[in-house]
Scaffold this motif. Structure first.
Motif, PDB file in Angstrom:
ATOM      1  N   HIS A   1       0.839  -1.199   0.000  1.00  0.00           N
ATOM      2  CA  HIS A   1       0.000   0.000   0.000  1.00  0.00           C
ATOM      3  C   HIS A   1       0.876   1.252   0.000  1.00  0.00           C
ATOM      4  CE1 HIS A   1      -3.859   2.075   0.608  1.00  0.00           C
ATOM      5  NE2 HIS A   1      -3.122   2.959   1.289  1.00  0.00           N
ATOM      6  N   THR A   2       0.740   2.027  -1.068  1.00  0.00           N
ATOM      7  CA  THR A   2       1.518   3.264  -1.229  1.00  0.00           C
ATOM      8  C   THR A   2       0.600   4.473  -1.184  1.00  0.00           C
ATOM      9  OG1 THR A   2       3.173   2.110  -2.574  1.00  0.00           O
ATOM     10  CG2 THR A   2       3.119   4.508  -2.719  1.00  0.00           C
ATOM     11  N   LEU A   3       0.952   5.460  -0.383  1.00  0.00           N
ATOM     12  CA  LEU A   3       0.187   6.702  -0.294  1.00  0.00           C
ATOM     13  C   LEU A   3       0.736   7.738  -1.269  1.00  0.00           C
ATOM     14  CD1 LEU A   3      -0.445   7.402   3.506  1.00  0.00           C
ATOM     15  CD2 LEU A   3      -2.044   6.543   1.814  1.00  0.00           C
ATOM     16  N   HIS A   4      -0.178   8.562  -1.796  1.00  0.00           N
ATOM     17  CA  HIS A   4       0.211   9.643  -2.701  1.00  0.00           C
ATOM     18  C   HIS A   4      -0.392  10.953  -2.220  1.00  0.00           C
ATOM     19  CE1 HIS A   4       0.603   6.008  -5.238  1.00  0.00           C
ATOM     20  NE2 HIS A   4       1.586   6.669  -5.829  1.00  0.00           N
ATOM     21  N   ASP A   5       0.283  12.053  -2.471  1.00  0.00           N
ATOM     22  CA  ASP A   5      -0.226  13.405  -2.206  1.00  0.00           C
ATOM     23  C   ASP A   5      -0.409  14.150  -3.520  1.00  0.00           C
ATOM     24  OD1 ASP A   5      -0.388  13.259   0.538  1.00  0.00           O
ATOM     25  OD2 ASP A   5       1.619  14.070   0.887  1.00  0.00           O
ATOM     26  N   ASP A   6      -1.360  15.082  -3.536  1.00  0.00           N
ATOM     27  CA  ASP A   6      -1.532  15.928  -4.724  1.00  0.00           C
ATOM     28  C   ASP A   6      -0.385  16.920  -4.857  1.00  0.00           C
ATOM     29  OD1 ASP A   6      -3.889  14.767  -5.623  1.00  0.00           O
ATOM     30  OD2 ASP A   6      -5.151  16.061  -4.383  1.00  0.00           O
ATOM     31  N   HIS A   7       0.210  17.298  -3.708  1.00  0.00           N
ATOM     32  CA  HIS A   7       1.356  18.205  -3.711  1.00  0.00           C
ATOM     33  C   HIS A   7       2.614  17.419  -3.340  1.00  0.00           C
ATOM     34  CE1 HIS A   7      -2.172  20.748  -2.888  1.00  0.00           C
ATOM     35  NE2 HIS A   7      -1.534  21.686  -3.559  1.00  0.00           N
ATOM     36  N   SER A   8       3.662  17.587  -4.090  1.00  0.00           N
ATOM     37  CA  SER A   8       4.929  16.891  -3.794  1.00  0.00           C
ATOM     38  C   SER A   8       5.679  17.671  -2.722  1.00  0.00           C
ATOM     39  CB  SER A   8       5.775  16.765  -5.072  1.00  0.00           C
ATOM     40  OG  SER A   8       5.097  15.975  -6.022  1.00  0.00           O
ATOM     41  N   LEU A   9       5.350  17.373  -1.477  1.00  0.00           N
ATOM     42  CA  LEU A   9       5.923  18.098  -0.349  1.00  0.00           C
ATOM     43  C   LEU A   9       7.130  17.352   0.222  1.00  0.00           C
ATOM     44  CD1 LEU A   9       2.630  19.034   1.547  1.00  0.00           C
ATOM     45  CD2 LEU A   9       3.922  20.468  -0.038  1.00  0.00           C
ATOM     46  N   GLY A  10       8.112  18.135   0.650  1.00  0.00           N
ATOM     47  CA  GLY A  10       9.263  17.556   1.342  1.00  0.00           C
ATOM     48  C   GLY A  10       9.035  17.672   2.836  1.00  0.00           C
ATOM     49  N   GLU A  11       9.960  18.332   3.538  1.00  0.00           N
ATOM     50  CA  GLU A  11       9.795  18.532   4.973  1.00  0.00           C
ATOM     51  C   GLU A  11       9.020  19.823   5.212  1.00  0.00           C
ATOM     52  OE1 GLU A  11      12.787  17.521   8.409  1.00  0.00           O
ATOM     53  OE2 GLU A  11      13.125  19.617   7.794  1.00  0.00           O
ATOM     54  N   VAL A  12       7.869  19.705   5.878  1.00  0.00           N
ATOM     55  CA  VAL A  12       7.011  20.866   6.154  1.00  0.00           C
ATOM     56  C   VAL A  12       6.560  20.808   7.615  1.00  0.00           C
ATOM     57  CG1 VAL A  12       6.171  21.040   3.778  1.00  0.00           C
ATOM     58  CG2 VAL A  12       4.911  19.652   5.435  1.00  0.00           C
ATOM     59  N   THR A  13       6.018  21.911   8.093  1.00  0.00           N
ATOM     60  CA  THR A  13       5.461  21.924   9.447  1.00  0.00           C
ATOM     61  C   THR A  13       4.129  21.167   9.462  1.00  0.00           C
ATOM     62  OG1 THR A  13       4.220  23.968   9.091  1.00  0.00           O
ATOM     63  CG2 THR A  13       6.491  24.175   9.900  1.00  0.00           C
ATOM     64  N   PHE A  14       3.720  20.761  10.661  1.00  0.00           N
ATOM     65  CA  PHE A  14       2.437  20.061  10.772  1.00  0.00           C
ATOM     66  C   PHE A  14       1.288  20.973  10.345  1.00  0.00           C
ATOM     67  CE2 PHE A  14      -1.324  18.682  13.245  1.00  0.00           C
ATOM     68  CZ  PHE A  14      -1.491  17.437  12.637  1.00  0.00           C
ATOM     69  N   LYS A  15       1.438  22.267  10.587  1.00  0.00           N
ATOM     70  CA  LYS A  15       0.427  23.229  10.129  1.00  0.00           C
ATOM     71  C   LYS A  15       0.265  23.151   8.618  1.00  0.00           C
ATOM     72  CE  LYS A  15      -0.436  28.218   9.983  1.00  0.00           C
ATOM     73  NZ  LYS A  15       0.109  29.549  10.333  1.00  0.00           N
ATOM     74  N   ASP A  16       1.368  22.989   7.903  1.00  0.00           N
ATOM     75  CA  ASP A  16       1.295  22.875   6.446  1.00  0.00           C
ATOM     76  C   ASP A  16       0.770  21.524   5.997  1.00  0.00           C
ATOM     77  OD1 ASP A  16       2.103  25.445   6.005  1.00  0.00           O
ATOM     78  OD2 ASP A  16       4.214  24.964   5.625  1.00  0.00           O
ATOM     79  N   VAL A  17       0.910  20.504   6.841  1.00  0.00           N
ATOM     80  CA  VAL A  17       0.291  19.200   6.543  1.00  0.00           C
ATOM     81  C   VAL A  17      -1.217  19.384   6.394  1.00  0.00           C
ATOM     82  CG1 VAL A  17      -0.268  16.924   7.507  1.00  0.00           C
ATOM     83  CG2 VAL A  17       2.076  17.774   7.612  1.00  0.00           C
ATOM     84  N   ILE A  18      -1.789  20.195   7.301  1.00  0.00           N
ATOM     85  CA  ILE A  18      -3.227  20.498   7.225  1.00  0.00           C
ATOM     86  C   ILE A  18      -3.506  21.434   6.058  1.00  0.00           C
ATOM     87  CG2 ILE A  18      -5.188  21.520   8.446  1.00  0.00           C
ATOM     88  CD1 ILE A  18      -4.254  18.922   9.696  1.00  0.00           C
TER      89      ILE A  18
END
Length: 584
Positions: free
Chosen positions: A325-342
């Motif tokens: 099982h592989t997860l994908h994001d619409d945005h290719s994010l690297g290291e971000v704050t948890f606020k940016d995760v939301i």
């Protein structure tokens, strides 16, 4: 010999008389009374349904109707011709009603359920002159919905007997219907009825039904339906829901609008089919998708496994969560704050964060938020508890799937109730659509006195801390900023806390998530610094586009903008929430 026969006859007669007048007197007296009297029912007036400003949404009225006992009609042709001169129907059509060869023994048939006052006067004259024997007038109670489609799916309707059949009319039937009365009339051997003054005591006055005042505001309901209709015309979804909830002090949890599509008009039930009229906001269960991340994020912040500034590596948009099982994001994010995760709705960031929480702890939070059980919204039939399985049945993938809104089923009212909990600093209030119940003379009912309709009811205290609620609110505000996924929900002059959701629907035929069917949602509250309203907008299987930020966010924005202006809610931007204060 003749004497003996006469004596035997007299003895038999005396025994019979004794049986009739002594032993079975009460039986025959009761039978005689039944033949000599006629009990006439007096229908109680069904209570009204009104919005919280007193605008009538449903009311009953008496309507003259025409019926016939075909067995007493002497001349079918002559009667049909006479009636056709008064009614708006042909003699041949009336004749078919008066005589049905397939059912010749039928003793009751409706000729016309809605006749005008002028027609009533003309027909009453013919009845008095005995020109149309076997034809009778009767007043029937009709339920009128002056706003037609407005709130139609929620209100439901009454059947031909005047009893609630669907929706609020059905759920609150005992409260609305009242108690019928009666009076007794004398009946002669020709079955003609007449009133006897000495029988005045043999009657019971009807008790009219109670009036129900809803928390619904007609203007906000109309606005919400109008904006939903525009989007429906553009994206042609399978169904759509929009709910507006009051968050102002003293009114927390009150439903100001509940718009559903497809619509239903209780004034015109020609297209109605049993089972098709549902309140999608409370009965339809769906996977919430990314809107659920604010719930998961609130739990993580409350547990202290992250702060808004905690760095989370989002694997540049692709991550193998478990074997196979592989997860994908619409945005290719690297290291971000948890606020940016939301803010950027990272599936990977949320899954990684949720793994730091024990699954049983996470489950207990979900129960506190109200998932897996009914909200208890009053007088709404068939509310679903949603779908939330026990942690003992969860797989290794569950703590990846559930935090991002999969493997859990919610209703729209449950999801809005959870977001309301965040807006209220961690206190969950029970949603309600009933403001108060009054008797026909304007007094509070005993039921209303027992159940306090004037004060919000706390369903769960301390779901999360006030601090955690403020932190997740800050993250939700970032969602509606210019570069956030919900930027189209932004309202000039207000800080908006919200979250987008684009949930893939599980397809049981292919046994996996569909790449063509989605649920597009947006949920939030405004002003973020002092919440006045919470709004949810969701579209099931929209066409052309399926992103919550594209389909649902603009509808949210329009509904909130007009509702805030109508309620005269002060603007809170640019000050808004103090973004300079950082929590560590």
């Amino acid at each position: 010999m003749l004497f003996i026969i006469l004596m035997i006859g007299m003895i038999i007669t005396l025994i019979r008389l004794f049986d009739l007048q002594c032993l079975r007197f009460e039986v025959y007296q009761k039978r005689a009374l039944q033949q000599q009297q006629s009990v006439q029912r007096v229908k109680a007036r069904r209570g009204r349904i009104l919005d919280h400003n007193g605008q009538i949404l449903a009311i009953s009225s008496s309507q003259p109707a025409l019926w016939s006992d075909p067995g007493l009609v002497k001349d079918v042709n002559k009667t049909a011709v006479k009636l056709s001169r008064v009614l708006n129907m042909s003699a041949s059509h009336i004749k078919k009603k008066l005589y049905n060869p397939r059912n010749p023994s039928n003793r009751f048939v409706w000729i016309d359920k809605k006749i005008s006052d002028a027609q009533t006067i003309a027909i009453r004259t013919m009845i008095k002159k005995q020109e149309i024997p076997g034809v009778y007038l009767k007043y029937v109670h009709n339920r009128i919905y002056p706003r037609n489609e407005l709130l139609g799916n929620v209100l439901g309707f009454c059947n031909s007997e005047g009893d609630g059949a669907e929706g609020l009319e059905y759920a609150a039937d005992k409260t609305l219907k009242g108690t019928d009365g009666y009076f007794v009339m004398r009946r002669d051997n020709r079955r003609k009825r007449f009133f006897v003054p000495e029988w005045v005591r043999r009657q019971l006055e009807p008790v009219d039904g109670n009036d129900i005042y809803l928390t619904i505001d007609e203007y906000i309901q109309h606005t919400t339906e109008k904006e939903l209709d525009k989007a429906v015309a553009k994206y042609t979804p399978k169904r759509a829901v929009a709910i507006v909830m009051d968050l102002r002090q003293g009114r927390i949890g009150e439903i100001l609008a509940m718009a559903l599509w497809p619509k239903f008009n209780p004034s015109d039930r020609s297209t109605y089919k049993p089972g098709l009229l549902q309140n999608f906001a409370t009965t339809t269960v769906f996977e919430p998708g990314s809107t659920f991340k604010i719930v998961s994020g609130a739990i993580a912040l409350n547990e202290g496994v992250v702060t808004l500034n905690t760095k989370v590596f989002c694997e540049n948009g692709k991550w193998k969560a478990t074997r196979g099982h592989t997860l994908h994001d619409d945005h290719s994010l690297g290291e971000v704050t948890f606020k940016d995760v939301i803010k950027y709705s990272s599936n990977i960031g949320m899954a990684k964060t949720a793994r730091k929480i024990d699954k049983y702890t996470f489950y207990k939070y979900l129960l506190k938020f109200g998932f897996g059980k009914r909200t208890g919204i009053n007088f709404v039939p068939a509310e679903s508890p949603g779908l939330l399985s026990s942690p003992s049945k969860w797989s290794k993938l569950s703590m990846v799937s559930i935090p991002m809104g999969q493997e859990i089923g919610v209703t729209a009212i449950q999801l809005l109730s959870a977001v309301q909990t965040i807006a209220n600093g961690g206190i969950r209030y029970q949603p309600t659509i009933i403001k108060e119940i009054e008797t026909s003379d304007g007094q509070l009912t005993p039921e209303a006195k027992t159940y306090n309709y004037f004060e919000p009811r706390v369903a769960q205290n301390g779901v999360i801390s006030e601090k955690a609620a403020k932190l997740i609110t800050r993250a939700m505000v970032s969602v509606t900023e210019e570069d956030g996924t919900g930027s189209r929900a932004a309202i000039p002059g207000y800080t908006v806390a919200g979250k987008t959701g684009t949930a893939q629907k599980y397809d049981p035929e292919i046994k996996k998530y569909s790449r063509r069917k989605f649920v597009a949602s947006f949920i939030g509250f405004v002003p973020a610094s002092d919440p006045a309203i919470a709004v949810l907008v969701t579209f099931d299987e929209p066409k052309k586009s399926y992103y919550g930020g594209t389909v649902s966010a603009p509808v949210f924005q329009k509904i909130c903008e007009k509702t805030l202006a109508y309620l005269k809610i002060p603007m809170d931007a640019p000050a808004g929430i103090n973004e300079t204060k950082r929590e560590r």
